[in-house]
Design a protein around this motif. Structure first.
Motif, PDB file in Angstrom:
ATOM      1  N   LYS A   1       0.843  -1.201   0.000  1.00 14.95           N
ATOM      2  CA  LYS A   1       0.000   0.000   0.000  1.00 14.95           C
ATOM      3  C   LYS A   1       0.879   1.252   0.000  1.00 14.95           C
ATOM      4  N   GLU A   2       1.868   1.279   0.889  1.00 16.69           N
ATOM      5  CA  GLU A   2       2.783   2.421   0.967  1.00 16.69           C
ATOM      6  C   GLU A   2       3.542   2.602  -0.345  1.00 16.69           C
ATOM      7  N   LEU A   3       3.974   1.494  -0.915  1.00 19.77           N
ATOM      8  CA  LEU A   3       4.704   1.527  -2.183  1.00 19.77           C
ATOM      9  C   LEU A   3       3.841   2.107  -3.295  1.00 19.77           C
ATOM     10  N   LEU A   4       2.649   1.588  -3.460  1.00 22.04           N
ATOM     11  CA  LEU A   4       1.813   1.943  -4.599  1.00 22.04           C
ATOM     12  C   LEU A   4       1.239   3.352  -4.478  1.00 22.04           C
ATOM     13  N   GLU A   5       1.085   3.850  -3.256  1.00 23.03           N
ATOM     14  CA  GLU A   5       0.567   5.203  -3.069  1.00 23.03           C
ATOM     15  C   GLU A   5       1.665   6.263  -3.153  1.00 23.03           C
ATOM     16  N   SER A   6       2.911   5.833  -3.164  1.00 21.50           N
ATOM     17  CA  SER A   6       4.023   6.790  -3.173  1.00 21.50           C
ATOM     18  C   SER A   6       4.407   7.183  -4.593  1.00 21.50           C
ATOM     19  N   ARG A   7       5.184   8.260  -4.697  1.00 22.17           N
ATOM     20  CA  ARG A   7       5.681   8.712  -5.993  1.00 22.17           C
ATOM     21  C   ARG A   7       6.934   7.930  -6.373  1.00 22.17           C
ATOM     22  N   ASP A   8       7.255   7.965  -7.658  1.00 20.75           N
ATOM     23  CA  ASP A   8       8.421   7.238  -8.144  1.00 20.75           C
ATOM     24  C   ASP A   8       9.713   7.670  -7.459  1.00 20.75           C
ATOM     25  N   ASP A   9       9.793   8.922  -7.068  1.00 16.16           N
ATOM     26  CA  ASP A   9      11.028   9.430  -6.473  1.00 16.16           C
ATOM     27  C   ASP A   9      11.014   9.353  -4.942  1.00 16.16           C
ATOM     28  N   ASP A  10      10.027   8.657  -4.385  1.00 18.10           N
ATOM     29  CA  ASP A  10       9.914   8.554  -2.937  1.00 18.10           C
ATOM     30  C   ASP A  10      11.028   7.676  -2.374  1.00 18.10           C
ATOM     31  N   ALA A  11      11.797   8.215  -1.447  1.00 19.79           N
ATOM     32  CA  ALA A  11      12.946   7.494  -0.888  1.00 19.79           C
ATOM     33  C   ALA A  11      12.526   6.342   0.014  1.00 19.79           C
ATOM     34  N   GLU A  12      11.253   6.285   0.410  1.00 18.12           N
ATOM     35  CA  GLU A  12      10.804   5.220   1.299  1.00 18.12           C
ATOM     36  C   GLU A  12      10.722   3.867   0.604  1.00 18.12           C
ATOM     37  N   VAL A  13      10.692   3.871  -0.714  1.00 19.26           N
ATOM     38  CA  VAL A  13      10.681   2.614  -1.461  1.00 19.26           C
ATOM     39  C   VAL A  13      12.107   2.082  -1.477  1.00 19.26           C
ATOM     40  N   THR A  14      12.341   1.024  -0.731  1.00 18.66           N
ATOM     41  CA  THR A  14      13.701   0.535  -0.524  1.00 18.66           C
ATOM     42  C   THR A  14      13.827  -0.923  -0.919  1.00 18.66           C
ATOM     43  N   ARG A  15      15.069  -1.365  -0.972  1.00 18.02           N
ATOM     44  CA  ARG A  15      15.346  -2.776  -1.239  1.00 18.02           C
ATOM     45  C   ARG A  15      14.816  -3.659  -0.108  1.00 18.02           C
ATOM     46  N   GLU A  16      14.672  -3.089   1.078  1.00 19.58           N
ATOM     47  CA  GLU A  16      14.128  -3.861   2.195  1.00 19.58           C
ATOM     48  C   GLU A  16      12.690  -4.288   1.906  1.00 19.58           C
ATOM     49  N   THR A  17      11.921  -3.394   1.302  1.00 16.03           N
ATOM     50  CA  THR A  17      10.564  -3.753   0.899  1.00 16.03           C
ATOM     51  C   THR A  17      10.591  -4.922  -0.064  1.00 16.03           C
ATOM     52  N   GLN A  18      11.495  -4.871  -1.029  1.00 17.46           N
ATOM     53  CA  GLN A  18      11.631  -5.954  -1.994  1.00 17.46           C
ATOM     54  C   GLN A  18      11.989  -7.272  -1.310  1.00 17.46           C
ATOM     55  N   THR A  19      12.853  -7.202  -0.301  1.00 14.14           N
ATOM     56  CA  THR A  19      13.254  -8.409   0.427  1.00 14.14           C
ATOM     57  C   THR A  19      12.051  -9.092   1.064  1.00 14.14           C
ATOM     58  N   HIS A  20      11.182  -8.318   1.697  1.00 16.20           N
ATOM     59  CA  HIS A  20      10.023  -8.918   2.365  1.00 16.20           C
ATOM     60  C   HIS A  20       9.021  -9.479   1.351  1.00 16.20           C
ATOM     61  N   LEU A  21       8.884  -8.837   0.207  1.00 19.44           N
ATOM     62  CA  LEU A  21       7.999  -9.385  -0.833  1.00 19.44           C
ATOM     63  C   LEU A  21       8.612 -10.637  -1.444  1.00 19.44           C
ATOM     64  N   ASP A  22       9.934 -10.650  -1.622  1.00 11.64           N
ATOM     65  CA  ASP A  22      10.609 -11.833  -2.165  1.00 11.64           C
ATOM     66  C   ASP A  22      10.459 -13.040  -1.257  1.00 11.64           C
ATOM     67  N   ARG A  23      10.391 -12.802   0.050  1.00 12.62           N
ATOM     68  CA  ARG A  23      10.303 -13.921   0.994  1.00 12.62           C
ATOM     69  C   ARG A  23       8.940 -14.590   0.990  1.00 12.62           C
ATOM     70  N   CYS A  24       7.950 -13.971   0.373  1.00 12.94           N
ATOM     71  CA  CYS A  24       6.616 -14.584   0.296  1.00 12.94           C
ATOM     72  C   CYS A  24       6.654 -15.790  -0.633  1.00 12.94           C
ATOM     73  N   LEU A  25       6.098 -16.898  -0.179  1.00 14.83           N
ATOM     74  CA  LEU A  25       6.059 -18.138  -0.960  1.00 14.83           C
ATOM     75  C   LEU A  25       4.969 -18.126  -2.026  1.00 14.83           C
ATOM     76  N   THR A  26       4.025 -17.202  -1.920  1.00 15.23           N
ATOM     77  CA  THR A  26       2.811 -17.197  -2.748  1.00 15.23           C
ATOM     78  C   THR A  26       2.083 -18.534  -2.616  1.00 15.23           C
ATOM     79  N   CYS A  27       2.054 -19.054  -1.398  1.00 13.69           N
ATOM     80  CA  CYS A  27       1.402 -20.349  -1.165  1.00 13.69           C
ATOM     81  C   CYS A  27      -0.119 -20.230  -1.136  1.00 13.69           C
ATOM     82  N   LEU A  28      -0.627 -19.013  -0.921  1.00 18.02           N
ATOM     83  CA  LEU A  28      -2.062 -18.702  -0.874  1.00 18.02           C
ATOM     84  C   LEU A  28      -2.769 -19.263   0.352  1.00 18.02           C
ATOM     85  N   ASN A  29      -1.990 -19.725   1.347  1.00 19.96           N
ATOM     86  CA  ASN A  29      -2.600 -20.154   2.598  1.00 19.96           C
ATOM     87  C   ASN A  29      -3.410 -19.016   3.207  1.00 19.96           C
ATOM     88  N   CYS A  30      -2.894 -17.790   3.055  1.00 21.42           N
ATOM     89  CA  CYS A  30      -3.587 -16.621   3.611  1.00 21.42           C
ATOM     90  C   CYS A  30      -4.950 -16.423   2.960  1.00 21.42           C
TER      91      CYS A  30
END
Length: 411
Positions: free
Chosen positions: A56-85
Protein backbone atom coordinates in the motif's frame (compact mmCIF):
# COMPACT_ATOMS: atom_id res chain seq x y z
CA UNK A 1 -8.55 -0.69 4.38
CA UNK A 2 -8.56 3.01 3.53
CA UNK A 3 -6.56 4.00 0.45
CA UNK A 4 -5.29 7.33 -0.85
CA UNK A 5 -4.90 6.98 -4.59
CA UNK A 6 -5.43 10.08 -6.73
CA UNK A 7 -7.86 10.21 -9.63
CA UNK A 8 -4.85 10.11 -11.96
CA UNK A 9 -3.59 6.97 -10.20
CA UNK A 10 -6.91 5.22 -10.68
CA UNK A 11 -6.74 5.72 -14.42
CA UNK A 12 -3.96 3.09 -14.38
CA UNK A 13 -5.41 -0.47 -14.50
CA UNK A 14 -2.86 -1.99 -12.09
CA UNK A 15 -3.47 0.68 -9.44
CA UNK A 16 -7.22 0.44 -9.89
CA UNK A 17 -6.99 -3.31 -9.29
CA UNK A 18 -4.66 -2.78 -6.32
CA UNK A 19 -7.14 -0.40 -4.71
CA UNK A 20 -9.94 -2.93 -5.14
CA UNK A 21 -7.92 -5.63 -3.36
CA UNK A 22 -6.62 -3.32 -0.63
CA UNK A 23 -10.11 -2.12 0.26
CA UNK A 24 -11.24 -5.68 1.04
CA UNK A 25 -8.62 -6.07 3.81
CA UNK A 26 -9.91 -5.40 7.36
CA UNK A 27 -6.52 -5.74 9.15
CA UNK A 28 -7.73 -8.75 11.17
CA UNK A 29 -4.41 -10.63 10.99
CA UNK A 30 -5.96 -14.10 10.70
CA UNK A 31 -3.67 -14.58 7.69
CA UNK A 32 -0.53 -14.35 9.84
CA UNK A 33 -1.59 -17.39 11.84
CA UNK A 34 -1.24 -19.61 8.76
CA UNK A 35 1.62 -17.85 6.97
CA UNK A 36 4.71 -20.11 6.86
CA UNK A 37 7.25 -17.27 6.74
CA UNK A 38 5.59 -15.35 9.58
CA UNK A 39 5.56 -18.50 11.71
CA UNK A 40 9.28 -18.97 11.03
CA UNK A 41 10.48 -15.38 11.34
CA UNK A 42 7.91 -13.70 13.59
CA UNK A 43 8.25 -10.42 11.68
CA UNK A 44 5.03 -8.61 10.79
CA UNK A 45 6.61 -7.59 7.48
CA UNK A 46 7.05 -11.28 6.63
CA UNK A 47 3.35 -12.00 7.00
CA UNK A 48 0.52 -11.13 4.60
CA UNK A 49 -0.86 -8.23 6.66
CA UNK A 50 2.54 -6.56 6.90
CA UNK A 51 3.27 -7.10 3.24
CA UNK A 52 -0.09 -5.57 2.37
CA UNK A 53 0.87 -2.43 4.29
CA UNK A 54 4.26 -2.35 2.54
CA UNK A 55 2.60 -2.63 -0.86
CA UNK A 56 0.00 0.00 0.00
CA UNK A 57 2.78 2.42 0.97
CA UNK A 58 4.70 1.53 -2.18
CA UNK A 59 1.81 1.94 -4.60
CA UNK A 60 0.57 5.20 -3.07
CA UNK A 61 4.02 6.79 -3.17
CA UNK A 62 5.68 8.71 -5.99
CA UNK A 63 8.42 7.24 -8.14
CA UNK A 64 11.03 9.43 -6.47
CA UNK A 65 9.91 8.55 -2.94
CA UNK A 66 12.95 7.49 -0.89
CA UNK A 67 10.80 5.22 1.30
CA UNK A 68 10.68 2.61 -1.46
CA UNK A 69 13.70 0.53 -0.52
CA UNK A 70 15.35 -2.78 -1.24
CA UNK A 71 14.13 -3.86 2.20
CA UNK A 72 10.56 -3.75 0.90
CA UNK A 73 11.63 -5.95 -1.99
CA UNK A 74 13.25 -8.41 0.43
CA UNK A 75 10.02 -8.92 2.37
CA UNK A 76 8.00 -9.39 -0.83
CA UNK A 77 10.61 -11.83 -2.16
CA UNK A 78 10.30 -13.92 0.99
CA UNK A 79 6.62 -14.58 0.30
CA UNK A 80 6.06 -18.14 -0.96
CA UNK A 81 2.81 -17.20 -2.75
CA UNK A 82 1.40 -20.35 -1.17
CA UNK A 83 -2.06 -18.70 -0.87
CA UNK A 84 -2.60 -20.15 2.60
CA UNK A 85 -3.59 -16.62 3.61
CA UNK A 86 -6.33 -16.55 0.99
CA UNK A 87 -7.76 -19.82 2.30
CA UNK A 88 -7.75 -18.34 5.82
CA UNK A 89 -8.97 -14.81 5.02
CA UNK A 90 -12.60 -14.21 6.09
CA UNK A 91 -12.84 -11.16 3.82
CA UNK A 92 -11.75 -12.87 0.60
CA UNK A 93 -8.70 -10.67 0.01
CA UNK A 94 -7.09 -11.70 -3.31
CA UNK A 95 -3.61 -11.28 -1.94
CA UNK A 96 -1.81 -12.94 -4.86
CA UNK A 97 -3.13 -10.31 -7.29
CA UNK A 98 -1.83 -7.52 -5.10
CA UNK A 99 1.51 -9.32 -4.73
CA UNK A 100 1.96 -9.60 -8.50
CA UNK A 101 1.34 -5.85 -8.79
CA UNK A 102 3.58 -4.97 -5.85
CA UNK A 103 6.49 -7.12 -6.96
CA UNK A 104 6.43 -5.71 -10.48
CA UNK A 105 6.29 -2.15 -9.16
CA UNK A 106 9.10 -2.50 -6.64
CA UNK A 107 11.27 -4.19 -9.24
CA UNK A 108 10.62 -1.33 -11.65
CA UNK A 109 11.69 1.21 -9.05
CA UNK A 110 14.43 -0.62 -7.13
CA UNK A 111 15.76 -3.04 -9.75
CA UNK A 112 17.98 -6.05 -9.03
CA UNK A 113 21.65 -6.61 -8.31
CA UNK A 114 23.65 -8.16 -11.18
CA UNK A 115 23.80 -11.45 -9.26
CA UNK A 116 20.03 -11.53 -8.79
CA UNK A 117 19.41 -10.66 -12.43
CA UNK A 118 21.76 -13.41 -13.56
CA UNK A 119 20.11 -16.02 -11.34
CA UNK A 120 16.59 -15.12 -12.44
CA UNK A 121 17.53 -14.98 -16.10
CA UNK A 122 19.31 -18.32 -15.77
CA UNK A 123 16.28 -19.94 -14.15
CA UNK A 124 13.99 -18.67 -16.88
CA UNK A 125 16.30 -19.96 -19.59
CA UNK A 126 17.05 -23.32 -17.96
CA UNK A 127 13.64 -24.40 -16.72
CA UNK A 128 11.10 -23.52 -19.39
CA UNK A 129 12.41 -25.51 -22.38
CA UNK A 130 12.15 -29.30 -21.80
CA UNK A 131 14.92 -30.32 -24.19
CA UNK A 132 17.31 -27.70 -22.86
CA UNK A 133 16.47 -28.69 -19.29
CA UNK A 134 17.05 -32.38 -20.00
CA UNK A 135 20.44 -31.58 -21.54
CA UNK A 136 21.43 -29.44 -18.56
CA UNK A 137 20.19 -32.10 -16.15
CA UNK A 138 22.25 -34.78 -17.86
CA UNK A 139 25.30 -32.51 -17.76
CA UNK A 140 24.73 -31.84 -14.08
CA UNK A 141 24.37 -35.53 -13.28
CA UNK A 142 27.62 -36.26 -15.12
CA UNK A 143 29.54 -33.61 -13.17
CA UNK A 144 27.46 -33.89 -10.00
CA UNK A 145 30.28 -33.07 -7.49
CA UNK A 146 30.82 -29.70 -9.19
CA UNK A 147 27.17 -28.61 -9.03
CA UNK A 148 26.21 -26.14 -6.24
CA UNK A 149 24.44 -27.87 -3.37
CA UNK A 150 21.15 -26.01 -3.82
CA UNK A 151 20.85 -27.39 -7.34
CA UNK A 152 22.52 -30.75 -6.70
CA UNK A 153 19.84 -31.69 -4.16
CA UNK A 154 17.20 -31.32 -6.86
CA UNK A 155 18.82 -33.70 -9.34
CA UNK A 156 17.64 -37.31 -9.03
CA UNK A 157 20.55 -39.71 -9.36
CA UNK A 158 18.41 -41.94 -11.57
CA UNK A 159 14.75 -41.14 -12.37
CA UNK A 160 12.23 -43.96 -12.52
CA UNK A 161 12.08 -45.23 -16.09
CA UNK A 162 8.83 -44.19 -17.76
CA UNK A 163 7.83 -47.49 -19.32
CA UNK A 164 5.55 -47.81 -22.31
CA UNK A 165 2.66 -45.45 -22.91
CA UNK A 166 -0.54 -46.87 -24.42
CA UNK A 167 -1.54 -45.38 -27.77
CA UNK A 168 -4.99 -44.46 -26.50
CA UNK A 169 -6.39 -43.41 -29.88
CA UNK A 170 -8.89 -46.27 -29.84
CA UNK A 171 -10.88 -44.73 -27.00
CA UNK A 172 -13.85 -42.47 -27.80
CA UNK A 173 -12.98 -40.27 -24.82
CA UNK A 174 -9.90 -38.16 -25.46
CA UNK A 175 -8.03 -35.72 -23.22
CA UNK A 176 -4.99 -33.52 -23.69
CA UNK A 177 -2.05 -33.50 -21.29
CA UNK A 178 0.42 -30.72 -20.61
CA UNK A 179 3.73 -32.58 -20.50
CA UNK A 180 5.42 -29.82 -18.49
CA UNK A 181 8.91 -28.37 -18.69
CA UNK A 182 10.96 -29.98 -15.89
CA UNK A 183 8.82 -33.01 -15.10
CA UNK A 184 9.79 -34.99 -18.24
CA UNK A 185 13.42 -34.77 -17.11
CA UNK A 186 13.04 -35.12 -13.35
CA UNK A 187 10.18 -37.64 -13.23
CA UNK A 188 9.49 -39.01 -16.72
CA UNK A 189 7.34 -41.83 -15.35
CA UNK A 190 4.66 -39.49 -13.99
CA UNK A 191 2.90 -38.76 -17.27
CA UNK A 192 3.52 -42.28 -18.57
CA UNK A 193 1.84 -43.69 -15.45
CA UNK A 194 -1.03 -41.25 -15.95
CA UNK A 195 -1.55 -42.50 -19.51
CA UNK A 196 -1.59 -46.14 -18.35
CA UNK A 197 -4.09 -45.47 -15.54
CA UNK A 198 -6.42 -43.46 -17.79
CA UNK A 199 -6.13 -46.13 -20.48
CA UNK A 200 -7.47 -48.64 -17.95
CA UNK A 201 -10.46 -46.29 -17.58
CA UNK A 202 -10.85 -46.17 -21.38
CA UNK A 203 -9.66 -42.60 -21.67
CA UNK A 204 -7.11 -41.69 -24.32
CA UNK A 205 -4.41 -39.18 -23.48
CA UNK A 206 -2.68 -37.10 -26.13
CA UNK A 207 0.05 -34.47 -25.98
CA UNK A 208 0.41 -31.47 -28.24
CA UNK A 209 4.06 -31.15 -29.33
CA UNK A 210 3.73 -27.39 -29.75
CA UNK A 211 2.55 -26.83 -26.18
CA UNK A 212 5.33 -25.95 -23.76
CA UNK A 213 5.83 -24.40 -20.35
CA UNK A 214 2.58 -23.18 -18.80
CA UNK A 215 4.15 -19.74 -18.29
CA UNK A 216 4.23 -19.71 -14.48
CA UNK A 217 8.03 -19.61 -14.18
CA UNK A 218 8.33 -16.48 -16.29
CA UNK A 219 5.27 -14.82 -14.80
CA UNK A 220 6.29 -15.29 -11.18
CA UNK A 221 9.85 -14.11 -11.85
CA UNK A 222 8.38 -10.76 -12.98
CA UNK A 223 8.70 -11.51 -16.70
CA UNK A 224 4.95 -11.30 -16.90
CA UNK A 225 4.61 -10.63 -20.62
CA UNK A 226 6.81 -13.62 -21.41
CA UNK A 227 4.57 -15.77 -19.22
CA UNK A 228 1.45 -14.54 -21.00
CA UNK A 229 3.06 -15.19 -24.38
CA UNK A 230 3.62 -18.81 -23.32
CA UNK A 231 -0.03 -19.03 -22.35
CA UNK A 232 -1.03 -17.82 -25.81
CA UNK A 233 1.30 -20.36 -27.45
CA UNK A 234 -0.32 -23.19 -25.46
CA UNK A 235 -3.82 -22.03 -26.32
CA UNK A 236 -2.92 -22.05 -30.03
CA UNK A 237 -1.38 -25.53 -29.68
CA UNK A 238 -4.44 -26.99 -27.92
CA UNK A 239 -7.16 -25.24 -29.88
CA UNK A 240 -7.47 -27.73 -32.80
CA UNK A 241 -7.99 -30.61 -30.34
CA UNK A 242 -10.48 -28.54 -28.36
CA UNK A 243 -12.44 -27.84 -31.53
CA UNK A 244 -12.42 -31.59 -32.22
CA UNK A 245 -14.16 -32.23 -28.91
CA UNK A 246 -11.31 -32.85 -26.47
CA UNK A 247 -12.89 -33.50 -23.08
CA UNK A 248 -10.29 -31.96 -20.79
CA UNK A 249 -6.71 -30.70 -20.46
CA UNK A 250 -5.12 -32.84 -17.76
CA UNK A 251 -2.41 -31.45 -15.48
CA UNK A 252 -0.23 -33.77 -13.42
CA UNK A 253 1.73 -30.91 -11.83
CA UNK A 254 -0.60 -28.90 -9.63
CA UNK A 255 1.53 -25.76 -10.06
CA UNK A 256 0.96 -25.85 -13.81
CA UNK A 257 -2.71 -26.65 -13.32
CA UNK A 258 -3.24 -23.67 -11.04
CA UNK A 259 -1.70 -21.33 -13.61
CA UNK A 260 -3.56 -22.75 -16.62
CA UNK A 261 -6.81 -22.32 -14.71
CA UNK A 262 -5.93 -18.61 -14.49
CA UNK A 263 -5.48 -18.16 -18.26
CA UNK A 264 -9.00 -16.81 -18.65
CA UNK A 265 -8.43 -14.16 -16.01
CA UNK A 266 -4.89 -13.30 -17.07
CA UNK A 267 -5.89 -12.78 -20.71
CA UNK A 268 -9.29 -11.24 -20.04
CA UNK A 269 -8.21 -7.93 -21.60
CA UNK A 270 -6.73 -9.55 -24.73
CA UNK A 271 -9.42 -9.33 -27.44
CA UNK A 272 -7.76 -12.02 -29.54
CA UNK A 273 -7.45 -14.59 -26.75
CA UNK A 274 -9.95 -13.77 -24.00
CA UNK A 275 -12.66 -16.21 -25.12
CA UNK A 276 -10.22 -19.00 -25.99
CA UNK A 277 -8.38 -18.53 -22.71
CA UNK A 278 -11.61 -18.77 -20.76
CA UNK A 279 -12.46 -22.00 -22.58
CA UNK A 280 -9.01 -23.47 -21.87
CA UNK A 281 -9.28 -22.60 -18.18
CA UNK A 282 -12.68 -24.29 -18.02
CA UNK A 283 -11.23 -27.46 -19.58
CA UNK A 284 -8.13 -27.56 -17.36
CA UNK A 285 -8.36 -30.30 -14.73
CA UNK A 286 -5.94 -31.65 -12.21
CA UNK A 287 -5.60 -35.41 -12.64
CA UNK A 288 -7.49 -36.06 -9.41
CA UNK A 289 -10.53 -34.20 -10.79
CA UNK A 290 -10.67 -36.76 -13.59
CA UNK A 291 -10.15 -39.85 -11.47
CA UNK A 292 -12.59 -39.00 -8.71
CA UNK A 293 -15.44 -38.95 -11.25
CA UNK A 294 -14.63 -42.42 -12.59
CA UNK A 295 -15.51 -45.95 -11.48
CA UNK A 296 -12.24 -46.74 -9.73
CA UNK A 297 -13.07 -50.43 -9.43
CA UNK A 298 -12.16 -50.70 -13.13
CA UNK A 299 -8.54 -50.05 -12.20
CA UNK A 300 -8.28 -53.35 -10.30
CA UNK A 301 -5.74 -52.05 -7.79
CA UNK A 302 -3.99 -54.12 -5.14
CA UNK A 303 -2.98 -51.49 -2.59
CA UNK A 304 -0.52 -52.56 0.07
CA UNK A 305 1.60 -49.54 0.92
CA UNK A 306 1.27 -47.09 3.78
CA UNK A 307 1.61 -43.60 2.35
CA UNK A 308 1.82 -40.03 3.59
CA UNK A 309 0.34 -37.52 1.18
CA UNK A 310 1.81 -34.04 0.90
CA UNK A 311 -0.86 -31.79 -0.57
CA UNK A 312 0.85 -29.00 -2.55
CA UNK A 313 -0.25 -25.44 -1.91
CA UNK A 314 -1.21 -25.10 -5.57
CA UNK A 315 -3.61 -28.02 -5.13
CA UNK A 316 -5.21 -27.17 -1.78
CA UNK A 317 -5.09 -23.36 -1.72
CA UNK A 318 -5.03 -22.34 -5.40
CA UNK A 319 -7.23 -25.07 -6.90
CA UNK A 320 -9.25 -25.73 -3.73
CA UNK A 321 -8.76 -29.49 -4.05
CA UNK A 322 -7.53 -30.23 -0.54
CA UNK A 323 -8.50 -33.76 0.46
CA UNK A 324 -9.34 -34.88 -3.08
CA UNK A 325 -6.25 -37.05 -3.67
CA UNK A 326 -6.50 -38.51 -0.18
CA UNK A 327 -10.10 -39.57 -0.86
CA UNK A 328 -9.09 -41.30 -4.11
CA UNK A 329 -6.17 -43.11 -2.48
CA UNK A 330 -8.29 -44.32 0.44
CA UNK A 331 -11.00 -45.46 -1.97
CA UNK A 332 -8.39 -47.47 -3.83
CA UNK A 333 -7.36 -49.17 -0.57
CA UNK A 334 -4.16 -47.37 0.41
CA UNK A 335 -3.46 -46.67 4.06
CA UNK A 336 -2.68 -43.00 4.69
CA UNK A 337 -0.59 -41.82 7.61
CA UNK A 338 -1.92 -38.72 9.42
CA UNK A 339 -0.07 -35.47 8.68
CA UNK A 340 -0.01 -32.57 11.13
CA UNK A 341 -0.12 -29.01 9.78
CA UNK A 342 -0.86 -30.28 6.28
CA UNK A 343 -1.87 -26.75 5.26
CA UNK A 344 1.70 -25.42 5.54
CA UNK A 345 4.02 -25.05 2.54
CA UNK A 346 7.00 -27.37 2.05
CA UNK A 347 9.17 -24.48 0.81
CA UNK A 348 9.39 -25.47 -2.84
CA UNK A 349 7.08 -22.78 -4.26
CA UNK A 350 8.29 -22.79 -7.85
CA UNK A 351 11.77 -21.26 -7.91
CA UNK A 352 11.59 -20.13 -4.26
CA UNK A 353 13.74 -23.03 -3.03
CA UNK A 354 16.54 -21.71 -5.28
CA UNK A 355 16.11 -17.98 -4.68
CA UNK A 356 15.46 -18.37 -0.91
CA UNK A 357 17.32 -21.60 0.02
CA UNK A 358 17.72 -20.99 3.77
CA UNK A 359 14.00 -20.47 4.41
CA UNK A 360 13.07 -23.21 1.96
CA UNK A 361 15.25 -25.78 3.76
CA UNK A 362 13.72 -24.91 7.13
CA UNK A 363 10.23 -25.32 5.73
CA UNK A 364 11.22 -28.57 4.01
CA UNK A 365 12.62 -30.12 7.18
CA UNK A 366 9.54 -29.12 9.18
CA UNK A 367 7.30 -30.60 6.51
CA UNK A 368 9.25 -33.87 6.38
CA UNK A 369 9.07 -34.19 10.18
CA UNK A 370 5.28 -33.93 9.92
CA UNK A 371 5.03 -36.34 6.98
CA UNK A 372 7.31 -38.94 8.57
CA UNK A 373 5.67 -38.86 12.00
CA UNK A 374 3.22 -41.60 10.97
CA UNK A 375 6.08 -43.79 9.64
CA UNK A 376 4.92 -44.16 6.03
CA UNK A 377 6.78 -46.37 3.55
CA UNK A 378 6.67 -43.56 1.02
CA UNK A 379 5.60 -39.94 0.67
CA UNK A 380 3.47 -39.04 -2.35
CA UNK A 381 2.56 -35.65 -3.73
CA UNK A 382 0.97 -33.99 -6.77
CA UNK A 383 3.54 -31.45 -7.92
CA UNK A 384 7.01 -31.97 -9.37
CA UNK A 385 8.46 -28.98 -7.51
CA UNK A 386 7.40 -30.36 -4.13
CA UNK A 387 8.56 -33.84 -5.14
CA UNK A 388 12.10 -32.81 -6.01
CA UNK A 389 12.40 -30.38 -3.09
CA UNK A 390 11.34 -32.98 -0.50
CA UNK A 391 13.44 -35.70 -2.14
CA UNK A 392 16.47 -33.41 -1.91
CA UNK A 393 16.71 -34.04 1.82
CA UNK A 394 17.56 -37.70 1.16
CA UNK A 395 15.05 -39.00 3.69
CA UNK A 396 11.82 -40.90 2.93
CA UNK A 397 11.42 -41.38 -0.86
CA UNK A 398 8.90 -39.05 -2.55
CA UNK A 399 7.01 -39.81 -5.76
CA UNK A 400 3.92 -38.61 -7.59
CA UNK A 401 0.83 -40.36 -6.28
CA UNK A 402 -0.25 -41.59 -9.72
CA UNK A 403 2.96 -43.61 -10.03
CA UNK A 404 2.02 -45.58 -6.92
CA UNK A 405 -1.46 -46.22 -8.30
CA UNK A 406 0.09 -47.39 -11.57
CA UNK A 407 2.47 -49.72 -9.70
CA UNK A 408 -0.52 -51.27 -7.90
CA UNK A 409 -2.52 -52.08 -11.06
CA UNK A 410 -3.11 -55.80 -11.48
CA UNK A 411 -1.67 -56.71 -14.86
Amino acid sequence: MQTHFTEADLQKPHLREAERVLRTCVHCGFCNATCPTYLLLGDERDGPRGRIYLMKELLESRDDDAEVTRETQTHLDRCLTCLNCETTCPSGVQYHKLLDIGRAEVERRVGRTPKERALRFGLRQALVEPRRFKALLKLGQTFRPLVPGTLRDKMPAKPVEPGKRPAGQQHPRQMLILEGCVQPGLSPNTNAATARVLDRLEIGLMASPKAGCCGAVDYHLNAQQAGLDRARTNIDAWWPAIEDGCEAIVQTASGCGAFVKEYGELLAEDPDYCEKAERVSALAKDLVEVLREEDLEKLNVEASRKLAFHCPCTLQHAQKLGGAVEQVLVKLGFELAPVQNAHLCCGSAGTYSITQPALAHQLRDNKLDALEAGRPEMIVTANIGCQTHLNGAGRTPVRHWIEIVDDALCR
